[in-house]
Scaffold this active site. Structure first.
Site, PDB file in Angstrom:
ATOM      1  N   VAL A  67       0.835  -1.781   0.021  1.00  0.00           N
ATOM      2  CA  VAL A  67      -0.158  -0.150   0.004  1.00  0.00           C
ATOM      3  C   VAL A  67       0.363   1.059  -0.602  1.00  0.00           C
ATOM      4  O   VAL A  67       0.341   1.928   0.438  1.00  0.00           O
ATOM      5  CB  VAL A  67      -1.048   0.103   1.280  1.00  0.00           C
ATOM      6  CG1 VAL A  67      -1.634  -1.140   1.168  1.00  0.00           C
ATOM      7  CG2 VAL A  67      -0.147   0.191   2.690  1.00  0.00           C
ATOM      8  N   ASN A  93      -6.636  -2.045   7.198  1.00  0.00           N
ATOM      9  CA  ASN A  93      -6.159  -3.014   8.064  1.00  0.00           C
ATOM     10  C   ASN A  93      -4.207  -2.663   8.057  1.00  0.00           C
ATOM     11  O   ASN A  93      -3.755  -2.743   8.772  1.00  0.00           O
ATOM     12  CB  ASN A  93      -5.964  -4.185   8.281  1.00  0.00           C
ATOM     13  CG  ASN A  93      -5.689  -4.940   8.690  1.00  0.00           C
ATOM     14  OD1 ASN A  93      -5.769  -4.675  10.534  1.00  0.00           O
ATOM     15  ND2 ASN A  93      -4.966  -6.362   8.607  1.00  0.00           N
ATOM     16  N   TYR A 163       4.955   5.158  15.078  1.00  0.00           N
ATOM     17  CA  TYR A 163       3.259   4.808  14.903  1.00  0.00           C
ATOM     18  C   TYR A 163       2.236   5.739  15.053  1.00  0.00           C
ATOM     19  O   TYR A 163       0.928   5.062  14.897  1.00  0.00           O
ATOM     20  CB  TYR A 163       3.189   2.982  15.550  1.00  0.00           C
ATOM     21  CG  TYR A 163       2.207   2.166  15.525  1.00  0.00           C
ATOM     22  CD1 TYR A 163       2.123   1.708  13.847  1.00  0.00           C
ATOM     23  CD2 TYR A 163       1.691   2.480  16.857  1.00  0.00           C
ATOM     24  CE1 TYR A 163       1.074   0.737  14.263  1.00  0.00           C
ATOM     25  CE2 TYR A 163       0.746   1.362  16.579  1.00  0.00           C
ATOM     26  CZ  TYR A 163      -0.143   0.180  15.133  1.00  0.00           C
ATOM     27  OH  TYR A 163      -1.131  -1.004  15.581  1.00  0.00           O
ATOM     28  N   ALA A 164       1.618   5.391  16.778  1.00  0.00           N
ATOM     29  CA  ALA A 164       0.808   6.755  17.254  1.00  0.00           C
ATOM     30  C   ALA A 164       0.833   7.411  16.279  1.00  0.00           C
ATOM     31  O   ALA A 164      -0.282   7.201  16.130  1.00  0.00           O
ATOM     32  CB  ALA A 164       1.530   6.542  18.874  1.00  0.00           C
ATOM     33  N   SER A 166       0.632   8.200  13.582  1.00  0.00           N
ATOM     34  CA  SER A 166       0.248   7.620  11.932  1.00  0.00           C
ATOM     35  C   SER A 166      -1.172   7.778  12.092  1.00  0.00           C
ATOM     36  O   SER A 166      -2.088   7.878  11.541  1.00  0.00           O
ATOM     37  CB  SER A 166       1.403   6.957  11.595  1.00  0.00           C
ATOM     38  OG  SER A 166       1.355   5.721  12.048  1.00  0.00           O
ATOM     39  N   LYS A 167      -0.895   6.919  13.191  1.00  0.00           N
ATOM     40  CA  LYS A 167      -2.828   6.267  13.225  1.00  0.00           C
ATOM     41  C   LYS A 167      -3.542   7.439  14.287  1.00  0.00           C
ATOM     42  O   LYS A 167      -4.521   7.619  13.481  1.00  0.00           O
ATOM     43  CB  LYS A 167      -2.484   5.313  14.107  1.00  0.00           C
ATOM     44  CG  LYS A 167      -2.024   4.058  14.239  1.00  0.00           C
ATOM     45  CD  LYS A 167      -2.943   3.164  13.066  1.00  0.00           C
ATOM     46  CE  LYS A 167      -1.869   1.976  13.020  1.00  0.00           C
ATOM     47  NZ  LYS A 167      -3.309   1.113  11.382  1.00  0.00           N
TER      48      LYS A 167
END
Length: 268
Positions: A67, A93, A163-164, A166-167
């Site tokens: 992706v 996902n 990660y946090a 980006s989410k």
């Protein structure tokens, strides 16, 4: 009796690991009557996931997709429309959780890879499915977030800063896009899992044990103490919430929402 997703077509990214949330989401959608188009980077994992869904009686098309690559995202959506003529659901996902570390010591260029998958890949797939969903005047987009964005105190000890972030960006996209496309009958929501008893958590426990940073039993107990229900939800249980958002019957007027599925570990 027809299933909740009878005759629907759903794309699920990051579905190349049997037992993972992507696979379990595709599996439950297929069991409810959907034709599922699954994608992942690993051809072997993708083939195993597709075989598992087919063995359960589901209809599935596997399209190898990174992706982070715009051309591959376009191929995924184009292939779905060419084969089935519609797209009723997109489940974003696919994720990248590395590298870990705090901002002061981070190589910010390395963060770009995390955002390419978690944010840009998801945003790109959202954008690509919109023309078809608008033409149908219906559709559901489910963005998979992470409970750490509602528990920032967990960022320093885990090092999951990139990660946090980006989410969190994907959460804002979810809310903004929900308002943008509501008039077309398209719903956009966020599924927010916490710890799940599946391949990712198990491999994490195994890694810590290999590195001498704790035993499986010790790490599992530490997680259980954070969860009021005192058990780690399974990926199959968590996938039921994806079905809720995907189903027109169950969530016809639900949009712009984030549902935390974590046994009470984080509240919102």
């Amino acid at each position: 009796m027809p299933g909740l997703m009878q005759d629907k077509v759903a794309i699920v990214s990051g579905a190349g690991q049997v037992g993972g949330l992507g696979h379990e989401s595709a599996l439950i959608l297929a069991r409810e009557g959907a034709t599922v188009v699954i994608s992942a980077r690993s051809p072997d994992g993708l083939a195993e996931s597709a075989a598992s869904i087919e063995a359960a009686g589901g209809k599935v098309l596997a399209v190898r997709t990174d992706v982070a690559d715009p051309a591959q995202c376009e191929r995924l959506v184009r292939s779905t429309i060419a084969e089935f003529g519609r797209i009723d659901c997109l489940v974003n996902n696919a994720f990248n959780a590395s590298p870990r570390g705090l901002l002061a010591e981070a190589d910010l260029d390395a963060w770009r890879g995390v955002f390419e998958v978690n944010f840009w890949g998801s945003a790109r797939l959202c954008q690509l499915v919109l023309p078809q969903m608008k033409a149908q005047r219906s559709g559901s987009i489910v963005n998979v977030l992470a409970h750490i964005i509602f528990k920032p105190q967990r960022i320093p000890p885990t090092g999951m800063f990139a990660y946090a972030c980006s989410k969190s960006a994907l959460y804002t996209l979810t809310q903004g896009l929900a308002l943008e496309v509501a008039e077309y009958g398209i719903r956009v929501n966020a599924h927010v899992p916490g710890y799940m008893d599946g391949p990712s958590v198990r491999s994490s426990f195994e890694r810590l044990e290999r590195e001498g940073k704790g035993s499986w039993a010790t790490e599992e107990q530490a997680v259980l103490e954070m969860i009021p229900q005192r058990r780690i939800p399974t990926t199959a249980e968590c996938a039921k919430s994806v079905l809720f958002f995907a189903s027109d019957e169950l969530s016809s007027v639900v949009t712009g929402q984030a549902l935390l599925v974590n046994g009470g570990e984080a509240l919102h």
